[in-house]
Write a protein that holds these residues in place. Structure first.
Motif, mmCIF file in Angstrom:
data_model
loop_
_atom_site.group_PDB
_atom_site.id
_atom_site.type_symbol
_atom_site.label_atom_id
_atom_site.label_comp_id
_atom_site.label_asym_id
_atom_site.label_seq_id
_atom_site.Cartn_x
_atom_site.Cartn_y
_atom_site.Cartn_z
ATOM 1 N N UNK A 16 -42.212 37.438 -2.689
ATOM 2 C CA UNK A 16 -41.002 36.814 -2.863
ATOM 3 C C UNK A 16 -39.662 36.736 -1.760
ATOM 4 N N UNK A 17 -39.378 35.843 -1.410
ATOM 5 C CA UNK A 17 -37.878 36.141 -0.291
ATOM 6 C C UNK A 17 -36.698 36.884 -1.839
ATOM 7 N N UNK A 18 -36.379 37.443 -1.276
ATOM 8 C CA UNK A 18 -35.395 38.565 -1.604
ATOM 9 C C UNK A 18 -33.523 37.585 -1.108
ATOM 10 N N UNK A 19 -32.430 37.332 -2.048
ATOM 11 C CA UNK A 19 -31.587 37.019 -1.939
ATOM 12 C C UNK A 19 -30.941 37.297 -0.614
ATOM 13 N N UNK A 20 -30.888 38.252 -0.037
ATOM 14 C CA UNK A 20 -30.246 38.997 0.700
ATOM 15 C C UNK A 20 -31.076 38.006 1.916
ATOM 16 N N UNK A 21 -32.443 37.870 2.603
ATOM 17 C CA UNK A 21 -33.097 36.961 3.324
ATOM 18 C C UNK A 21 -32.859 35.424 3.281
ATOM 19 N N UNK A 22 -32.191 35.076 1.850
ATOM 20 C CA UNK A 22 -32.484 34.021 1.662
ATOM 21 C C UNK A 22 -30.700 33.718 2.126
ATOM 22 N N UNK A 23 -29.811 34.725 2.322
ATOM 23 C CA UNK A 23 -28.330 34.704 2.843
ATOM 24 C C UNK A 23 -28.010 34.790 4.541
ATOM 25 N N UNK A 24 -29.690 34.670 5.109
ATOM 26 C CA UNK A 24 -29.584 35.077 6.174
ATOM 27 C C UNK A 24 -28.471 33.640 7.330
ATOM 28 N N UNK A 25 -27.840 34.234 8.287
ATOM 29 C CA UNK A 25 -27.496 33.467 8.788
ATOM 30 C C UNK A 25 -25.770 33.030 7.808
ATOM 31 N N UNK A 26 -25.946 33.278 6.915
ATOM 32 C CA UNK A 26 -24.688 32.733 6.276
ATOM 33 C C UNK A 26 -23.880 33.959 5.557
ATOM 34 N N UNK A 27 -23.383 34.025 4.169
ATOM 35 C CA UNK A 27 -23.148 34.819 3.227
ATOM 36 C C UNK A 27 -23.420 34.946 2.172
ATOM 37 N N UNK A 72 -24.756 32.856 -0.895
ATOM 38 C CA UNK A 72 -25.407 32.954 -1.778
ATOM 39 C C UNK A 72 -24.753 33.830 -3.312
ATOM 40 N N UNK A 73 -24.452 33.651 -4.307
ATOM 41 C CA UNK A 73 -23.884 34.819 -5.349
ATOM 42 C C UNK A 73 -24.914 35.555 -6.525
ATOM 43 N N UNK A 74 -24.930 36.785 -6.540
ATOM 44 C CA UNK A 74 -25.602 37.494 -6.854
ATOM 45 C C UNK A 74 -24.061 38.235 -8.297
ATOM 46 N N UNK A 75 -24.499 38.419 -9.416
ATOM 47 C CA UNK A 75 -23.685 39.076 -10.284
ATOM 48 C C UNK A 75 -24.702 40.612 -10.052
ATOM 49 N N UNK A 76 -24.741 41.751 -9.649
ATOM 50 C CA UNK A 76 -25.253 43.074 -9.945
ATOM 51 C C UNK A 76 -25.462 43.341 -11.701
ATOM 52 N N UNK A 77 -23.812 43.208 -12.248
ATOM 53 C CA UNK A 77 -24.875 43.132 -14.050
ATOM 54 C C UNK A 77 -25.404 43.070 -14.662
ATOM 55 N N UNK A 78 -25.607 41.069 -13.856
ATOM 56 C CA UNK A 78 -26.742 40.140 -14.536
ATOM 57 C C UNK A 78 -28.308 40.926 -14.449
ATOM 58 N N UNK A 79 -28.892 41.758 -13.794
ATOM 59 C CA UNK A 79 -29.295 41.408 -13.117
ATOM 60 C C UNK A 79 -30.140 43.280 -14.031
ATOM 61 N N UNK A 80 -31.385 43.582 -14.469
ATOM 62 C CA UNK A 80 -32.124 44.020 -14.785
ATOM 63 C C UNK A 80 -31.966 45.556 -13.604
ATOM 64 N N UNK A 81 -32.059 46.669 -14.578
ATOM 65 C CA UNK A 81 -31.787 47.624 -13.056
ATOM 66 C C UNK A 81 -33.353 47.901 -12.377
ATOM 67 N N UNK A 82 -34.327 47.214 -13.388
ATOM 68 C CA UNK A 82 -35.784 47.784 -12.623
ATOM 69 C C UNK A 82 -35.685 46.501 -11.949
ATOM 70 N N UNK A 83 -34.886 45.126 -11.645
ATOM 71 C CA UNK A 83 -35.685 44.231 -10.642
ATOM 72 C C UNK A 83 -34.063 43.748 -9.981
ATOM 73 N N UNK A 84 -33.548 44.751 -9.785
ATOM 74 C CA UNK A 84 -32.211 44.605 -9.152
ATOM 75 C C UNK A 84 -32.793 44.601 -7.353
ATOM 76 N N UNK A 85 -34.168 45.821 -7.150
ATOM 77 C CA UNK A 85 -34.120 45.656 -5.744
ATOM 78 C C UNK A 85 -34.894 44.263 -5.171
ATOM 79 N N UNK A 86 -35.671 44.622 -6.251
ATOM 80 C CA UNK A 86 -37.037 42.779 -6.036
ATOM 81 C C UNK A 86 -36.505 41.580 -5.037
ATOM 82 N N UNK A 87 -34.725 41.686 -6.592
ATOM 83 C CA UNK A 87 -33.958 40.133 -5.954
ATOM 84 C C UNK A 87 -33.572 40.292 -5.374
ATOM 85 N N UNK A 88 -32.819 41.675 -4.799
ATOM 86 C CA UNK A 88 -32.132 41.552 -3.658
ATOM 87 C C UNK A 88 -32.759 41.311 -2.144
#
Length: 463
Positions: free
Chosen positions: A219-230, A188-204
């Motif tokens: 909503x499932x966060x991107x960290x959980x979506x990467x479970x078992x992976x990178x 799972x690839x995430x550009x932290x600079x491209x996500x508004x600050x108010x949404x970053x915690x929800x996204x992750x």
């Protein structure tokens, strides 16, 4: 154990050198002349140390026969002429007799280390479209990157990739993931600079239904979506402090908690982070958590900027040109000699991404079968020095400011960029600003992020 062949006609020197190397854990074979080497398989050796003047053929005769095995030339004639001639013929280095033992051992160790780096193959990676590609670059700095990838990938530790924008940090992250034990799981690839600050915690980290206004569903966060992976977090230096604290808990405890939830969930995620900023300096100013920096920086990979990869620029350009020709159905286009020279001389502040854009522009604008310098649109200094590049809008602003006696004529290129954007963004669109500055819209956005220049707020529509 490295194997070394000594070619020396003086038996005393040959025996002394053999004893010295064997005491330092090298496997040594002796020969008294080039002719005695005919029955040896030279490619089986890690290094050949040969006297320059031998009975019959000189030691340099081994250079071509032994390629790619490096040949270190010894000479009693410590003149620059003999040394330079041997280097011109392909010797890896030379050392003058009588030599210091420590100096010889250091030279041997350095050559063998450089040879091991060069033998590290560039990793193959799968891009987002499922196609296979190989990272390009044979310079020493990129060989070190390949070695780090090969050694780091199976270790399953956090990795911090550092490098300027456009140097290929995501490619390195993909290579690490695809050579790791998690290769069959998600990346799972995430550009932290491209996500508004108010949404970053929800996204992750995700959120529960009703956790905040607008959260109409869980909503499932991107960290959980990467479970078992990178999980690859690009531009992690832009991550807000609250999100940094949550991420630290993921690394320390392997746990996440969605926004609005009281339950924690266990996740098994390998984190790869990338940044163009100095996180340690940011930690001193309170912008980045020092404890998170230490957790991220278990292994570090530094990507060199394109301007420091002279030998790779044209090789990368040829590959990117072929792809651009295929996209625009213009097969057979080539770079003129002058265009190739400009590519070598340009400082590439935008690195490989800027090179790709220049070649794309060249393919579109070229008439006939050759791409000329004007087609590339590179703002080279007349002396072709690798100094700062000045886009047309910045040159205009600099001239205008230099005519103002009250203006600060020592402003940097970044200062001029900031002045130009702030002065004209009310009258120009993002596309027009980028065109005037001679950069892509993406580069404009990235520079806004780096310099902290907010975009003009769009006017609110009447209810």
């Amino acid at each position: 154990m490295p194997r070394i062949l000594i070619v020396e006609d003086e038996a005393i020197i040959r025996s002394a050198l053999k004893r010295l190397l064997e005491r330092n854990d090298y496997d040594v074979t002796e020969a008294g002349s080039v002719e005695e080497c005919h029955d040896l398989e030279l490619l089986d050796y890690s290094l050949i140390i040969s006297d320059l003047r031998l009975p019959g053929d000189p030691g340099t005769a081994l250079i071509e026969r032994a390629t790619p095995v490096p040949v270190l030339i010894m000479t009693s004639y410590a003149s620059m002429r003999s040394a330079i001639e041997s280097l011109k013929q392909g010797a890896v280095d030379y050392i003058a007799k009588p030599f210091d033992h420590a100096e010889l051992l250091e030279t041997v160790s350095r050559i063998l280390h450089q040879q091991s780096i060069r033998q590290s193959p560039a990793p193959d990676i799968t891009d987002e479209g499922g196609g296979r590609q190989t990272m390009v670059g044979n310079c020493d700095a990129m060989q070190q990157v390949y070695t780090r990838i090969r050694k780091t990938a199976p270790a399953d530790v956090s990795v911090l990739i550092q490098g300027e924008s456009g140097t290929g940090k995501e490619l390195v992250a993909r290579a690490i993931h695809q050579q790791s034990k998690r290769a069959n799981a998600a990346l799972i690839c995430v550009n932290c600079a491209a996500i508004p600050e108010t949404l970053i915690e929800s996204e992750l980290f995700g959120h529960e239904k009703g956790a905040f206004t607008g959260a109409s569903a869980a909503r499932t966060g991107l960290v959980e979506a990467a479970d078992g992976g990178t999980l690859f977090l690009d531009e992690i230096g832009e991550l807000p402090l609250d999100a940094q604290a949550r991420l630290l808990r993921v690394l320390q405890e392997g746990e996440i908690r969605k926004i609005g939830s009281v339950e924690t969930r266990h996740v098994d995620v390998r984190l790869i982070a990338a940044t163009h900023r100095d996180l340690r300096s940011l930690s001193k100013s309170g912008e980045f958590r020092l404890d998170l920096y230490y957790r991220l920086n278990v292994m570090q990979i530094a990507l060199p900027p394109l301007r420091e990869r002279d030998d790779d620029i044209l090789k990368i350009a040829d590959i990117l040109l072929d792809k651009a020709c295929q996209r625009h159905d213009r097969q057979g286009l080539r770079l003129s000699r002058a265009a190739r020279q400009d590519l070598r001389d340009y400082p590439w502040p935008g690195n490989v991404r800027e090179l790709e854009n220049a070649l794309e522009r060249g393919v579109i604008l070229a008439e006939g079968h050759l791409i000329h310098p004007d087609d590339l649109g590179l703002a080279l200094h007349p002396s072709h020095s690798r100094g700062p590049v000045t886009p047309p809008a910045i040159r205009h602003l600099r001239r205008r400011k230099s005519s103002d006696p009250n203006a600060d004529n020592d402003l940097s290129l970044e200062d001029y960029f900031q002045h130009f954007v702030l002065e004209h963004q009310d009258q120009m669109s993002e596309t027009e600003l980028a065109q005037k500055l001679g950069i892509s819209r993406k580069s404009l956005w990235e520079r806004r992020q780096r310099l902290g220049i907010p975009r003009k707020k769009a006017p609110r529509r009447p209810d």
